[in-house]
Design a protein around this motif. Structure first.
Motif, PDB file in Angstrom:
ATOM      1  N   ILE A 318      17.758  13.716  11.100  1.00 14.51           N
ATOM      2  CA  ILE A 318      17.978  12.352  10.618  1.00 14.51           C
ATOM      3  C   ILE A 318      16.796  11.504  11.077  1.00 14.51           C
ATOM      4  O   ILE A 318      16.612  11.277  12.281  1.00 14.51           O
ATOM      5  N   ASP A 319      15.995  11.077  10.132  1.00 14.99           N
ATOM      6  CA  ASP A 319      14.733  10.405  10.440  1.00 14.99           C
ATOM      7  C   ASP A 319      14.958   8.904  10.563  1.00 14.99           C
ATOM      8  O   ASP A 319      15.133   8.202   9.570  1.00 14.99           O
ATOM      9  N   HIS A 320      14.936   8.418  11.797  1.00 18.52           N
ATOM     10  CA  HIS A 320      15.082   6.986  12.052  1.00 18.52           C
ATOM     11  C   HIS A 320      13.739   6.304  12.263  1.00 18.52           C
ATOM     12  O   HIS A 320      13.693   5.115  12.604  1.00 18.52           O
ATOM     13  N   GLY A 321      12.646   7.051  12.111  1.00 15.51           N
ATOM     14  CA  GLY A 321      11.333   6.500  12.410  1.00 15.51           C
ATOM     15  C   GLY A 321      10.920   5.404  11.452  1.00 15.51           C
ATOM     16  O   GLY A 321      11.455   5.250  10.359  1.00 15.51           O
ATOM     17  N   ARG A 322       9.948   4.645  11.859  1.00 16.90           N
ATOM     18  CA  ARG A 322       9.365   3.596  11.022  1.00 16.90           C
ATOM     19  C   ARG A 322       7.891   3.906  10.844  1.00 16.90           C
ATOM     20  O   ARG A 322       7.214   4.412  11.735  1.00 16.90           O
ATOM     21  N   ASP A 323       7.389   3.579   9.685  1.00 16.12           N
ATOM     22  CA  ASP A 323       6.007   3.898   9.370  1.00 16.12           C
ATOM     23  C   ASP A 323       5.062   2.862   9.949  1.00 16.12           C
ATOM     24  O   ASP A 323       5.467   1.816  10.460  1.00 16.12           O
ATOM     25  N   LEU A 324       3.787   3.167   9.819  1.00 16.36           N
ATOM     26  CA  LEU A 324       2.754   2.290  10.349  1.00 16.36           C
ATOM     27  C   LEU A 324       2.796   0.926   9.665  1.00 16.36           C
ATOM     28  O   LEU A 324       3.291   0.774   8.542  1.00 16.36           O
ATOM     29  N   ALA A 325       2.267  -0.057  10.362  1.00 17.74           N
ATOM     30  CA  ALA A 325       2.206  -1.403   9.785  1.00 17.74           C
ATOM     31  C   ALA A 325       1.420  -1.399   8.484  1.00 17.74           C
ATOM     32  O   ALA A 325       1.702  -2.190   7.581  1.00 17.74           O
ATOM     33  N   LEU A 326       0.446  -0.470   8.366  1.00 19.36           N
ATOM     34  CA  LEU A 326      -0.336  -0.389   7.142  1.00 19.36           C
ATOM     35  C   LEU A 326       0.561  -0.110   5.943  1.00 19.36           C
ATOM     36  O   LEU A 326       0.404  -0.709   4.875  1.00 19.36           O
ATOM     37  N   VAL A 327       1.525   0.780   6.124  1.00 18.72           N
ATOM     38  CA  VAL A 327       2.418   1.111   5.020  1.00 18.72           C
ATOM     39  C   VAL A 327       3.351  -0.050   4.723  1.00 18.72           C
ATOM     40  O   VAL A 327       3.556  -0.420   3.559  1.00 18.72           O
ATOM     41  N   ARG A 328       3.916  -0.643   5.750  1.00 15.39           N
ATOM     42  CA  ARG A 328       4.877  -1.716   5.540  1.00 15.39           C
ATOM     43  C   ARG A 328       4.232  -2.955   4.932  1.00 15.39           C
ATOM     44  O   ARG A 328       4.869  -3.696   4.183  1.00 15.39           O
ATOM     45  N   ARG A 329       2.958  -3.181   5.277  1.00 17.50           N
ATOM     46  CA  ARG A 329       2.277  -4.381   4.797  1.00 17.50           C
ATOM     47  C   ARG A 329       1.420  -4.129   3.564  1.00 17.50           C
ATOM     48  O   ARG A 329       0.717  -5.039   3.100  1.00 17.50           O
ATOM     49  N   LEU A 330       1.468  -2.924   3.052  1.00 16.57           N
ATOM     50  CA  LEU A 330       0.662  -2.598   1.881  1.00 16.57           C
ATOM     51  C   LEU A 330       0.980  -3.488   0.689  1.00 16.57           C
ATOM     52  O   LEU A 330       0.054  -3.977   0.015  1.00 16.57           O
ATOM     53  N   PRO A 331       2.250  -3.749   0.360  1.00 15.91           N
ATOM     54  CA  PRO A 331       2.515  -4.661  -0.765  1.00 15.91           C
ATOM     55  C   PRO A 331       1.956  -6.061  -0.558  1.00 15.91           C
ATOM     56  O   PRO A 331       1.468  -6.686  -1.512  1.00 15.91           O
ATOM     57  N   LEU A 332       2.009  -6.556   0.683  1.00 10.41           N
ATOM     58  CA  LEU A 332       1.452  -7.891   0.937  1.00 10.41           C
ATOM     59  C   LEU A 332      -0.045  -7.907   0.710  1.00 10.41           C
ATOM     60  O   LEU A 332      -0.597  -8.876   0.164  1.00 10.41           O
ATOM     61  N   GLY A 333      -0.723  -6.844   1.130  1.00 13.62           N
ATOM     62  CA  GLY A 333      -2.162  -6.755   0.870  1.00 13.62           C
ATOM     63  C   GLY A 333      -2.458  -6.722  -0.614  1.00 13.62           C
ATOM     64  O   GLY A 333      -3.430  -7.342  -1.081  1.00 13.62           O
TER      65      GLY A 333
END
Length: 799
Positions: A318-333
């Motif tokens: 069960i993957d509870h991890g979170r991805d890098l800020a680069l991935v999370r902020r990609l849409p904002l970029g």
């Protein structure tokens, strides 16, 4: 429905040992199928109470059975019955019919799960998943590019820049550059910047829908279990701890696809301005800014590809991890780049005038070429995987141990379905563009219209329909031949009955029509192959001629030119008509139970699977339903120690099997499985062999306490499980009689109906088989599956 109060569920994790008074309890947990039903119908009682769950999915009991565990003596004549009602996960108000617009995304996501079974070829399996994810990304770009074509090219560039078109569409007047009072928005770049808000809003809407359903569906956490290795789940991945928890992957893909959508809009807005600035006489500063913008957009596209390619599903834990800020902020970029592109395009360029089309042919042609190459690569990978399928018996009679004919299209089902998904995306994109162009221009030819390739793609629809018509004729002939054979079989099965030719013909026709389900691989194979061929011809024709089919055929003989004109005109109208019928039938399917039963199985098959390839596909209802069932079974058996029969009809049998795989082995071995009208092998085993193939179903049979499957020859959906060897007769009951009586009898004084896929519990065999399963679950029986029992009590026929 009575909901005066909700009752607490016994047996939460950490609960005490089973109570002595409940040790002899027996429970039948009913799971309905496609189309849904009410708890009153499932439990055959007008007074039902929700004991756990919410308005979306819940477990119900008869009002008299709410405290059945405290009174085990009152139920010695049969088990306590519970109904798990999940229909609200896939149906609701008519607005959900709009999900049908996401059909291409759902189809390509479906292709991800259709890979052939394999073991020990992890890299090839990952490559297969990667190719499907890339195909899904091209569909997102295609959809947004189509919106850009409509808003930027047809409306803002062509129509707003043409006096005759603006005269007939006054709402575009403020964008027109003609006349002495041309406004601030009349410059081509500013018109494009304003129109770019339309595809940007579409991308935002897709992100919002995906995020909202992600919070509602992918957030349902399964029961905590230790991580497993591939060797521990040889049978199927459905039993892995993290299979029904794809929250992290969907979040990654949502970020990547949202960014891809915004970057596509930014490129559509900024590229024409950059091309103008590179022309002689352009501003050197703006030219430099255009080069930097294009380079940044390319870099953003590379990051999107990296996110999509870097990581697939994590199922062994069960993957509870979170991805890098680069991935999370990609849409904002990507949104920031879009804003820069809008400002850049809107900069004043007094000598820039719109003429002709925007360069859409290159965009749509490149997407079509990439999709075709991805499908061909998928075919190669699928063939490799199919050639390394484990040596198992796929169906009775394949005694040589090689992959048998039961796998749909011999492993090519995934590439074929991916091809159909790409074709659906192309048809929908071309159809919208054609219809908007006709609406803006009519027959006056005042604007150039959509890209030539989209016109070619619309023109290949009539030839495709001719192929489909020929295929339908062949199927009708085969069905007629099969009906004649079935009439002989019906006369033999109901020997001694007074013969009624109309009755015999109706029963035989129902059986013959039900057998059409097994022809689905042929239909999909032919349609996908012809679609690939016609798509390649359309691309070649558009690139070679640069004209629409009617113009390209000018100068040819009269028949060829007439056929080209007819195909072009008819294809455009067929797309528009199909789009309208598509939405209309979708709304009807959610409001009309009969229509939903007709097409619901295809939709529920598609949304059964997690969103592994496309985050904008409709949500996976099983990520809520399977944990629900798993928690209910685990907590009830822990609290009572009683016997449990998991009873699933149609799609409910697939949910039941998936939930049984998710149980701990110690609990799974205490559960009996009763399936009826089940597509486990007929649909899922053939089309999804990696997860429901013979090895997976055989492992399920070994691990549950006992399993019995009921089906009818008149059922177009359900069928036998077809386990190899002695397992098959033990699991599959012989086909139930349908109708129960041929003519009028003392027990059936009125004509008995042909039930087909419905009302299995009305057959007396159902109660008998359920009782046999409960007997085999008795605590005092030391061995749940002795040889004599397998050939005796469980294999007895009561039909």
């Amino acid at each position: 429905m009575e909901r005066a109060r909700e009752h607490a569920v016994d047996g939460e994790p950490g609960s005490p040992a089973p109570r002595p008074e409940a040790a002899g309890s027996a429970l039948e947990l009913l799971v309905h199928g496609v189309g849904g039903t009410t708890p009153e119908e499932m439990l055959n009682d007008p007074r039902t109470v929700r004991i756990t769950g919410d308005a979306t999915a819940a477990v119900f009991r008869r009002a008299d059975d709410t405290d059945a565990e405290e009174r085990p003596g009152d139920h010695r004549g049969g088990p306590v019955r519970e109904a798990y009602v999940w229909c609200n996960l896939t149906s609701g108000n008519g607005a959900r019919a709009l999900w049908l617009l996401l059909l291409p995304f759902m189809v390509v996501n479906l292709a991800h799960w259709m890979r052939p079974a394999s073991h020990g070829h992890g890299r090839t399996v990952r490559l297969y998943g990667l190719l499907v994810r890339l195909a899904g990304l091209t569909l997102t770009v295609l959809l947004v590019a189509a919106a850009c074509e409509v808003a930027l090219d047809l409306a803002a560039w062509q129509c707003a820049g043409t006096r005759a078109c603006v005269r007939n569409h006054s709402w575009l007047g403020f964008l027109s550059p003609d006349g002495p009072d041309a406004g601030w928005w009349s410059l081509p770049g500013r018109r494009l910047a304003l129109a770019g808000l339309v595809p940007a809003a579409l991308t935002t809407l897709l992100w919002y829908l995906s995020h909202r359903t992600w919070s509602a569906y992918e957030s349902q956490q399964p029961m905590a279990r230790a991580a497993e290795t591939d060797e521990e789940t040889d049978g199927t991945g459905l039993g892995r701890p993290g299979f029904w928890y794809g929250r992290r992957l969907v979040a990654r893909l949502r970020a990547a696809h949202t960014a891809a959508g915004f970057l596509t809009v930014a490129a559509a807005v900024g590229a024409p301005a950059a091309r103008h600035d590179r022309a002689p006489g352009g501003s050197a500063v703006l030219e430099t800014l255009g080069v930097l913008l294009n380079a940044t957009l390319v870099a953003g596209g590379v990051v999107v590809l990296w996110v999509v390619c870097r990581r697939g599903r994590s199922e062994n834990r069960i993957d509870h991890g979170r991805d890098l800020a680069l991935v999370r902020r990609l849409p904002l970029g990507a949104v920031a780049l879009l804003a820069l592109a809008l400002v850049y395009a809107g900069w004043s360029r007094p000598h820039w005038h719109s003429a002709g089309r925007l360069p859409g042919d290159a965009t749509f042609g490149g997407l079509t070429l990439v999709q075709g190459l991805l499908v061909i690569a998928l075919c190669v990978v699928a063939r490799i995987l199919y050639g390394t399928t484990p040596q198992v018996l796929e169906a009775p009679g394949t005694a040589d141990g090689t992959p048998g004919p039961r796998t749909a299209m011999r492993g090519f089902a995934g590439p074929a379905v991916a091809m159909l998904g790409c074709a659906l995306g192309g048809v929908m994109s071309g159809g919208v563009s054609q219809r908007v162009a006709d609406w803006l221009d009519g027959t006056r030819h005042s604007i150039p219209g959509p890209p030539v390739l989209l016109t070619w793609q619309a023109s290949v629809i009539p030839p495709l329909l001719l192929v489909l018509l020929a295929l339908t004729g062949w199927l009708a002939r085969r069905t007629w031949q099969l009906r004649r054979q079935e009439m002989t079989a019906v006369d033999r099965e109901y020997a001694g009955e007074p013969k009624d030719s109309a009755r015999t013909r109706r029963i035989a026709s129902t059986r013959a029509m039900a057998a059409l389900t097994d022809r689905a691989p042929l239909i999909v194979g032919v349609l996908s192959s012809v679609t690939l061929l016609l798509g390649a011809c359309a691309l070649a024709g558009a690139l070679a001629t640069g004209d629409a089919p009617s113009e390209a055929a000018r100068g040819a003989n009269g028949f060829v030119h007439g056929a080209a004109e007819t195909a072009q005109a008819l294809g455009s109208w067929l797309i528009g008509l199909g789009f309208i019928l598509f939405v209309t039938w979708g709304r009807r399917a959610y409001k009309d139970p009969a229509a939903r039963r007709t097409i619901g199985i295809l939709w529920d098959v598609g949304t059964f699977w997690p969103r592994a390839a496309h985050p904008f596909a409709p949500p996976c209802y099983a990520e809520r339903a399977v944990p629900d069932l798993t928690w209910r079974m685990a907590t009830w058996t822990r609290a009572t120690g009683g016997r449990l029969v998991l009873s699933g009809h149609s799609q409910g049998s697939v949910l039941a099997a998936a939930a049984a795989w998710q149980l701990k082995p110690s609990v799974r071995g205490k559960v009996a499985l009763l399936t009826y009208g089940s597509p486990l092998e007929r649909l899922y085993g053939r089309w999804f062999p990696a997860h429901f193939g013979p090895a997976a179903l055989a492992s399920l049979h070994r691990e549950v306490a006992c399993w019995r499957n009921l089906y009818r020859r008149t059922d177009p959906i359900g069928g036998p499980v077809r386990l190899p060897g002695d397992c098959g007769p033990e699991v599959d009951h012989e086909p139930l009689k349908d109708p129960l009586a041929y003519g009028r009898t003392d027990r059936q004084p009125l004509p008995a109906p042909v039930l087909g896929h419905s009302d299995y519990q009305a057959d007396p065999v159902f109660a008998v088989e359920r009782e046999l399963l409960l007997e085999r679950l008795l605590p005092e029986v030391p061995d749940q599956r002795p040889r004599e029992d397998a050939q005796g009590s469980s294999g007895r026929s009561s039909a």
